[in-house]
Enzyme design. Structure first.
Site, PDB file in Angstrom:
ATOM      1  N   GLU A 148       7.263  -5.503   5.610  1.00  0.00           N
ATOM      2  CA  GLU A 148       6.963  -6.795   4.983  1.00  0.00           C
ATOM      3  C   GLU A 148       7.524  -7.906   5.882  1.00  0.00           C
ATOM      4  O   GLU A 148       8.261  -7.635   6.848  1.00  0.00           O
ATOM      5  CB  GLU A 148       7.591  -6.882   3.574  1.00  0.00           C
ATOM      6  CG  GLU A 148       7.158  -8.132   2.813  1.00  0.00           C
ATOM      7  CD  GLU A 148       7.345  -8.054   1.297  1.00  0.00           C
ATOM      8  OE1 GLU A 148       7.822  -7.031   0.781  1.00  0.00           O
ATOM      9  OE2 GLU A 148       7.000  -9.044   0.617  1.00  0.00           O
TER      10      GLU A 148
ATOM     11  N   HIS B   8       2.974  -6.121   5.758  1.00  0.00           N
ATOM     12  CA  HIS B   8       2.782  -6.251   4.314  1.00  0.00           C
ATOM     13  C   HIS B   8       2.858  -7.745   3.990  1.00  0.00           C
ATOM     14  O   HIS B   8       3.932  -8.289   3.739  1.00  0.00           O
ATOM     15  CB  HIS B   8       3.873  -5.459   3.566  1.00  0.00           C
ATOM     16  CG  HIS B   8       3.715  -5.473   2.070  1.00  0.00           C
ATOM     17  ND1 HIS B   8       2.932  -4.568   1.396  1.00  0.00           N
ATOM     18  CD2 HIS B   8       4.235  -6.292   1.120  1.00  0.00           C
ATOM     19  CE1 HIS B   8       2.977  -4.826   0.099  1.00  0.00           C
ATOM     20  NE2 HIS B   8       3.765  -5.878  -0.103  1.00  0.00           N
TER      21      HIS B   8
ATOM     22  N   ASP C 101       4.575 -11.411  -0.776  1.00  0.00           N
ATOM     23  CA  ASP C 101       4.156 -11.794  -2.132  1.00  0.00           C
ATOM     24  C   ASP C 101       4.212 -13.328  -2.226  1.00  0.00           C
ATOM     25  O   ASP C 101       4.616 -14.003  -1.283  1.00  0.00           O
ATOM     26  CB  ASP C 101       5.075 -11.152  -3.197  1.00  0.00           C
ATOM     27  CG  ASP C 101       6.505 -11.668  -3.100  1.00  0.00           C
ATOM     28  OD1 ASP C 101       7.008 -11.808  -1.981  1.00  0.00           O
ATOM     29  OD2 ASP C 101       7.130 -11.944  -4.152  1.00  0.00           O
TER      30      ASP C 101
ATOM     31  N   ASP D  92       4.266   0.746  10.999  1.00  0.00           N
ATOM     32  CA  ASP D  92       3.362  -0.419  10.991  1.00  0.00           C
ATOM     33  C   ASP D  92       2.196  -0.138  10.048  1.00  0.00           C
ATOM     34  O   ASP D  92       1.082   0.125  10.479  1.00  0.00           O
ATOM     35  CB  ASP D  92       2.874  -0.708  12.415  1.00  0.00           C
ATOM     36  CG  ASP D  92       1.955  -1.933  12.465  1.00  0.00           C
ATOM     37  OD1 ASP D  92       1.981  -2.735  11.503  1.00  0.00           O
ATOM     38  OD2 ASP D  92       1.212  -2.078  13.459  1.00  0.00           O
TER      39      ASP D  92
END
Ligand code: G3I
Ligand code: 9MR
Ligand code: ZN
Length: 532
Positions: free
Chosen positions: A514, A462, A152, A505
């Site tokens: 992530e 991620h 993020d 994965d």
């Protein structure tokens, strides 16, 4: 041939201890050979260990030890119809990995353009450069800069402090002076690690309020879709001050005031003044509750109900930087209460404080505070060594694989290397090789957990830029097994899996796949120590 033998897929320094694991003891011959893949010659022959129970992996293993093989080359292990991925033995075996793991931080920089010459496919124009609103007010401030935390684009003081500490420790404990990372600062004659950490430190200064307290984080209210950073355009919100953020801030600013004094004296003075202001805030706010997300904010919380270890770390670093009695009193009081909250994570930071005290050159050998910190460090090491010893894959755990377990493994390896130097015990450095081996492929999943390295590495992390561009950015350490199955993709893929195999994965599995700046940083520190 089945590629079933687990080994560090990057490889080994010539003098390092070298082990591989055969996951299925029942279907394994008694002996193995190591073959040079270029010449076809058998370079080493050995006998496998007796079977060893590995409950965390749900396996019974056998271990191959080929430490005696030291000749540089590319190799593979073979036994019956089984073989391992290829790996190298070479004095420069970790050079590219080290550079890529530091470069990853550059690629996470926020608020600035990443140009194609340095960032390649991951170049982008400036992102998140609008003013941010202080939560609950109409006041807007400039808090541009710092690294995107992870997959993020949030920027969080608590985990960012861990990264800064690890980079500064690489510089201080292992004498790293890198000028070839491939960032815009490379080739300027100054250490790239200090300059990377400075990018975060200078952002952190902007996050300090006039009271001396430090805002917990700046993010949008919710996570964006899988877009490039410049496409996340929702309002930026600065969340309330927390003691955890303020304590971590004080600790790394104090640390930085020492380590930047030679090359950046003016910045070093600003860092020390900021650390002292943060301490004044902390002193006046003992007992404040830990941070919680406001009701309409859904991004990473980094909540921590225990701030005593952050107070301790701050006091220990301020003591190291200034020698002042007030900080000594605060650090000593914490040591004497027994509440150590050991750790090198975002949540428990006690071991950073312990290291600061053991390292403090102003404390005499026999100083009781220093002796207590040494005893504490030794107790931490004994626990880690017992766990590593009992696990054929070399992770410092039996059945517990938490979210970001790879950070825990990397932290332990890095701590063993730092302690090996501090305590003058070479056997601790040998154990650190097991931590690195685990991360690079000697584990129950068969993955080398760093993108772009090893024969089998994550292709679908991620990580928003990787997903948006359809290509995994290299040099990123994924979180690894998490047996809490904390996301729907993990629940769908891993129900009933052994704890050490709870990894998938899949770019939707944020709890296992992530990436994070504070998972890369202990890998950087571990590699810095292993390369010597
Ligand atoms: O506190 C309990 C402990 O008592 C218990 O023994 C242990 C058992 O696993 O769990 C502990 O809580 C865990 C907590 O971390 C503290 O370590 C939770 O189960 C676990 O879900 C939680 O995971 C954190 C996760 O955010 C969810 O909050 C990770 O450590 C943390 O790395 C991760 O951070 C995210 C950010 O929020 C957003 N950005 C990406 C980043 C990485 O995924
Ligand atoms: O992308 C987010 C990641 O950085 C966080 O670690 C994770 C847990 O907070 O959340 C991810 O975002 C997901 C959100 O929590 C739920 N909806 C889907 C989002 C993307 O997978
Ligand atoms: Zn950004």
């Amino acid at each position: 041939m089945t590629e079933a033998i687990r080994v560090n897929q990057v490889g080994f320094l010539p003098g390092a201890p070298k082990r591989a694991v055969f996951p299925d003891a029942a279907n394994t011959p008694e002996t193995f050979r190591v073959v040079n893949v270029d010449t076809g010659e058998v370079a080493f022959k050995g006998a496998l260990s007796a079977p060893i129970d590995n409950p965390g992996a749900g396996e019974v293993n056998r271990v191959a030890d080929f430490s005696a093989l030291t000749a540089p080359g590319r190799y593979r292990i073979e036994a019956g119809g089984l073989r391992s991925p290829e790996f190298a033995i070479d004095g420069g075996v970790y050079d590219a990995l080290f550079r890529a793991s530091v470069k990853m931080l550059y690629l996470q920089r926020c608020g600035v353009a990443l140009d194609a010459a340095h960032a390649g496919d991951y170049a982008h124009p400036p992102c998140h450069d609008s003013l941010a609103t202080i939560y609950g007010t109409n006041e807007k401030i400039d808090v541009s800069g710092g690294w995107h935390d992870a997959g993020d684009y949030g920027r969080y003081i608590v985990p960012g402090s861990k990264v800064v500490a690890d980079l500064l420790l690489a510089h201080e404990a292992f004498g790293v002076r890198a000028d070839d990372i491939g960032t815009p600062e490379s080739g300027d004659g100054l250490d790239d690690l200090l300059q990377e950490a400075k990018f975060e430190l200078d952002w952190m200064l902007k996050m300090q309020a006039p009271s001396g307290g430090v805002y917990h984080k700046v993010t949008c209210k919710t996570f964006p879709g899988f877009v490039m950073p410049q496409e996340e355009r929702a309002e930026l919100v600065v969340c309330p001050i927390s003691n955890a953020a303020t304590g971590d801030f004080a600790a790394v600013m104090a640390m930085a005031s020492r380590l930047y004094a030679a090359d950046w004296p003016q910045d070093a003075a600003r860092y020390l003044a900021a650390a002292k202001r943060a301490w004044v805030y902390l002193d006046a706010h003992r007992g404040d509750p830990g941070f919680k997300n406001p009701a309409d904010v859904a991004t990473g919380e980094y909540d921590d109900a225990h701030d005593e270890d952050e107070y301790f770390w701050a006091a220990a670093e301020l003591l190291c930087a200034t020698g002042e009695a007030e900080y000594r009193r605060a650090a000593a009081e914490y040591m004497s209460t027994g509440g150590k909250r050991r750790g090198l994570g975002w949540e428990d930071v006690g071991t950073y404080g312990i290291l600061a005290i053991v390292n403090n050159p102003a404390l005499a050998e026999g100083d009781p505070l220093r002796q207590a910190a040494r005893d504490e460090l030794e107790a931490t090491l004994r626990e880690a060594l017992a766990l590593i010893e009992a696990n054929p894959y070399g992770a410092d755990r039996a059945l517990d694989y938490e979210w970001g377990s790879n950070m825990g493994v990397a932290n332990t390896g890095a701590l063993l290397l730092m302690a090996s130097k501090l305590l003058g015990d070479a056997s601790l450095a040998e154990a650190a090789q097991h931590s690195l081996d685990y991360l690079l492929g000697r584990n129950a999943t068969g993955y080398c957990f760093v993108t772009g390295f090893g024969a089998k590495s994550p292709l679908h992390p991620h990580h928003r830029p990787s997903v948006a561009l359809g290509r995994a950015m290299p040099g990123m350490l994924v979180g690894g097994p998490d047996n809490g199955l904390h996301d729907p993709a993990a629940q769908a893929a891993l129900a009933g899996a052994a704890p050490a195999k709870c990894y998938v994965d899949d770019d939707q599995s944020y709890s296992t796949n992530e990436i994070c700046v504070y998972w890369n940083s202990p890998l950087i520190l571990l590699l810095a120590g292993i390369r010597g």
